[in-house]
Design an enzyme around this catalytic site. Structure first.
Site, PDB file in Angstrom:
ATOM      1  N   MET A 180       0.770  -1.212  -0.015  1.00 14.91           N
ATOM      2  CA  MET A 180       0.105  -0.113  -0.066  1.00 14.91           C
ATOM      3  C   MET A 180       0.910   1.321  -0.098  1.00 14.91           C
ATOM      4  O   MET A 180       0.492   2.372   0.600  1.00 14.91           O
ATOM      5  CB  MET A 180      -0.947  -0.055   1.074  1.00 14.91           C
ATOM      6  CG  MET A 180      -1.853  -1.168   1.156  1.00 14.91           C
ATOM      7  SD  MET A 180      -3.255  -0.903   2.023  1.00 14.91           S
ATOM      8  CE  MET A 180      -2.930  -0.738   3.656  1.00 14.91           C
ATOM      9  N   LEU A 203       6.802   3.129   1.646  1.00 16.28           N
ATOM     10  CA  LEU A 203       7.562   1.925   1.741  1.00 16.28           C
ATOM     11  C   LEU A 203       8.582   1.833   2.768  1.00 16.28           C
ATOM     12  O   LEU A 203       9.063   3.141   2.986  1.00 16.28           O
ATOM     13  CB  LEU A 203       8.281   1.518   0.260  1.00 16.28           C
ATOM     14  CG  LEU A 203       7.261   1.336  -0.876  1.00 16.28           C
ATOM     15  CD1 LEU A 203       7.868   1.098  -2.121  1.00 16.28           C
ATOM     16  CD2 LEU A 203       6.186   0.257  -0.493  1.00 16.28           C
ATOM     17  N   HIS A 221       9.272  -3.618   3.142  1.00 11.25           N
ATOM     18  CA  HIS A 221       8.938  -3.947   1.950  1.00 11.25           C
ATOM     19  C   HIS A 221      10.068  -4.135   0.944  1.00 11.25           C
ATOM     20  O   HIS A 221      10.025  -5.163   0.003  1.00 11.25           O
ATOM     21  CB  HIS A 221       8.286  -2.432   1.315  1.00 11.25           C
ATOM     22  CG  HIS A 221       6.978  -2.354   1.742  1.00 11.25           C
ATOM     23  ND1 HIS A 221       6.808  -1.078   2.992  1.00 11.25           N
ATOM     24  CD2 HIS A 221       5.690  -2.729   2.083  1.00 11.25           C
ATOM     25  CE1 HIS A 221       5.548  -0.716   3.472  1.00 11.25           C
ATOM     26  NE2 HIS A 221       4.832  -2.032   2.926  1.00 11.25           N
ATOM     27  N   ASP A 234       2.340  -8.860   9.324  1.00 10.70           N
ATOM     28  CA  ASP A 234       0.759  -9.249   9.205  1.00 10.70           C
ATOM     29  C   ASP A 234       0.688 -10.637   9.319  1.00 10.70           C
ATOM     30  O   ASP A 234       0.327 -11.220   8.303  1.00 10.70           O
ATOM     31  CB  ASP A 234       0.108  -8.456   8.245  1.00 10.70           C
ATOM     32  CG  ASP A 234       0.460  -6.878   8.057  1.00 10.70           C
ATOM     33  OD1 ASP A 234      -0.216  -6.450   9.117  1.00 10.70           O
ATOM     34  OD2 ASP A 234       1.232  -6.387   7.215  1.00 10.70           O
ATOM     35  N   VAL A 236      11.217  -7.021   9.654  1.00 10.96           N
ATOM     36  CA  VAL A 236      12.172  -6.180   9.709  1.00 10.96           C
ATOM     37  C   VAL A 236      12.082  -5.025  10.728  1.00 10.96           C
ATOM     38  O   VAL A 236      11.062  -4.383  10.831  1.00 10.96           O
ATOM     39  CB  VAL A 236      12.703  -5.221   8.569  1.00 10.96           C
ATOM     40  CG1 VAL A 236      13.604  -4.577   8.467  1.00 10.96           C
ATOM     41  CG2 VAL A 236      12.908  -6.425   7.085  1.00 10.96           C
ATOM     42  N   SER A 285       6.799  -0.160   9.937  1.00 12.51           N
ATOM     43  CA  SER A 285       5.400  -0.184   9.618  1.00 12.51           C
ATOM     44  C   SER A 285       4.996   1.356   8.685  1.00 12.51           C
ATOM     45  O   SER A 285       5.944   2.122   9.554  1.00 12.51           O
ATOM     46  CB  SER A 285       4.625  -0.426  10.745  1.00 12.51           C
ATOM     47  OG  SER A 285       3.117   0.202  10.404  1.00 12.51           O
TER      48      SER A 285
HETATM   49  O1  PAF Z   1       0.104  -5.795   3.702  1.00 13.91           O
HETATM   50  C1  PAF Z   1      -0.463  -4.788   2.783  1.00 13.91           C
HETATM   51  O2  PAF Z   1       0.058  -3.764   2.844  1.00 13.91           O
HETATM   52  C2  PAF Z   1      -1.910  -4.933   2.552  1.00 13.91           C
HETATM   53  O3  PAF Z   1      -2.807  -5.611   3.319  1.00 13.91           O
HETATM   54  C3  PAF Z   1      -1.912  -5.590   1.118  1.00 13.91           C
HETATM   55  C4  PAF Z   1      -1.734  -7.167   1.162  1.00 13.91           C
HETATM   56  C5  PAF Z   1      -0.952  -4.770   0.145  1.00 13.91           C
HETATM   57  C6  PAF Z   1      -3.302  -5.632   0.484  1.00 13.91           C
HETATM   58  O4  PAF Z   1      -3.751  -4.199   0.286  1.00 13.91           O
END
Ligand code: PAF
Length: 281
Positions: free
Chosen positions: A21, A24, A28, A141, A167, A176
């Protein structure tokens, strides 16, 4: 996107997808790095998915900074950034949603009842658009990864789920995009998450097997923190997310925490693989 994927598939290239989303961070980037090692082409999607936010949540203020994300992804060597608009992704008046039934109702699902339906639906749509061989998610998550593994299995999706380690900042805070909301004093208090997980790991390695006792000891660390409101600490089976009462030598568990600091809700977890447990993850 479809045309690009078709051409590359015809050329025999393998495709890795990192769904994000945006906004970053190094977590990520570690997924991009893992994908680059294992695939010819790495696609990173950036889409702040409205259907996984409840009306009272932070969809409109969720941090967005495409230029910064693009620079980070360029540096990390991602091949494609896929940034669809909501109107491209969701068909007008769409009637089809994916609900991973029981797993979506427990733990995080008790606090965010519509969240995993939104996550499963968008990830299924992204899988259909990008058709990756492998898709990369962070263990931060944890329940999301379990929900999505179940979706992939139940719907026979020909995609390998890869889950990469959390991380952390040098002081232990799990990375986050939402950490940016924290005030300096909340940022300090938020270290209790990783500290309490470390305590739980120590207790378990020293032989504590009663889940309630581990949780009780963890909760003591939260006492007296001014702006901190604990939603839950649980020890759950790593596969089913059902609460465990004892830590069995044959088991695999997640210790999961959700906690609000002011209006910012953070989650964190650790994976506990007991010596005789199944090889998992
Ligand atoms: O983990 C995330 O950033 C979101 O839940 C995802 C997997 C990109 C779905 O929108």
């Amino acid at each position: 996107m479809r045309q690009f994927i078709r051409q590359n598939r015809l050329a025999g290239k393998s495709i890795g997808l990192v769904p994000t989303m945006g906004f970053l961070h190094q977590g990520h980037i570690s997924l991009v790095e893992a994908s680059k090692k294992e695939n010819d082409i790495t696609v990173v999607s950036i889409f702040v998915n409205p259907t996984q936010f409840a009306p009272n949540e932070d969809f409109s203020r969720y941090p967005r900074d495409f230029d910064r994300d693009a620079a980070l992804l360029l540096e990390a060597g991602a091949d494609v950034i896929f940034t669809p608009e909501a109107g491209d992704v969701y068909v007008k008046n769409a009637q089809t949603f994916i609900s991973v039934e029981d797993l979506s109702k427990i733990a995080e699902g008790e606090f965010r009842p519509t969240h995993f339906r939104g996550v499963a639906t968008i990830v299924a749509i992204l899988f259909n658009l990008v058709q990756p061989d492998k898709a990369y998610f962070g263990q931060k998550d944890a329940q999301q990864t379990v929900v999505l593994r179940r979706m992939v299995k139940d719907l026979h999706m020909p995609i390998e789920m890869v889950v990469c380690p959390i991380v952390r900042e040098a002081d232990g805070l799990a990375m986050s995009s939402r950490n940016i909301y924290l005030t300096p004093s909340q940022r300090k208090d938020a270290l209790v998450l990783s500290r309490s997980l470390k305590l739980a790991q120590d207790l378990i390695s020293n032989g504590t097997r009663d889940a309630k006792e581990v949780i009780h000891q963890m909760k003591l660390l939260y006492n007296g923190l001014q702006e901190c409101n604990l939603d839950y600490i649980r020890i759950v089976d790593a596969d089913t997310f059902m609460e465990a009462s004892a830590i069995e030598l044959e088991g695999c568990y997640f210790i999961i925490i959700a906690c609000k600091f002011g209006t910012t809700r953070l989650i964190d977890n650790c994976f506990i693989s007991m010596p005789n447990g199944p090889i998992f993850q």
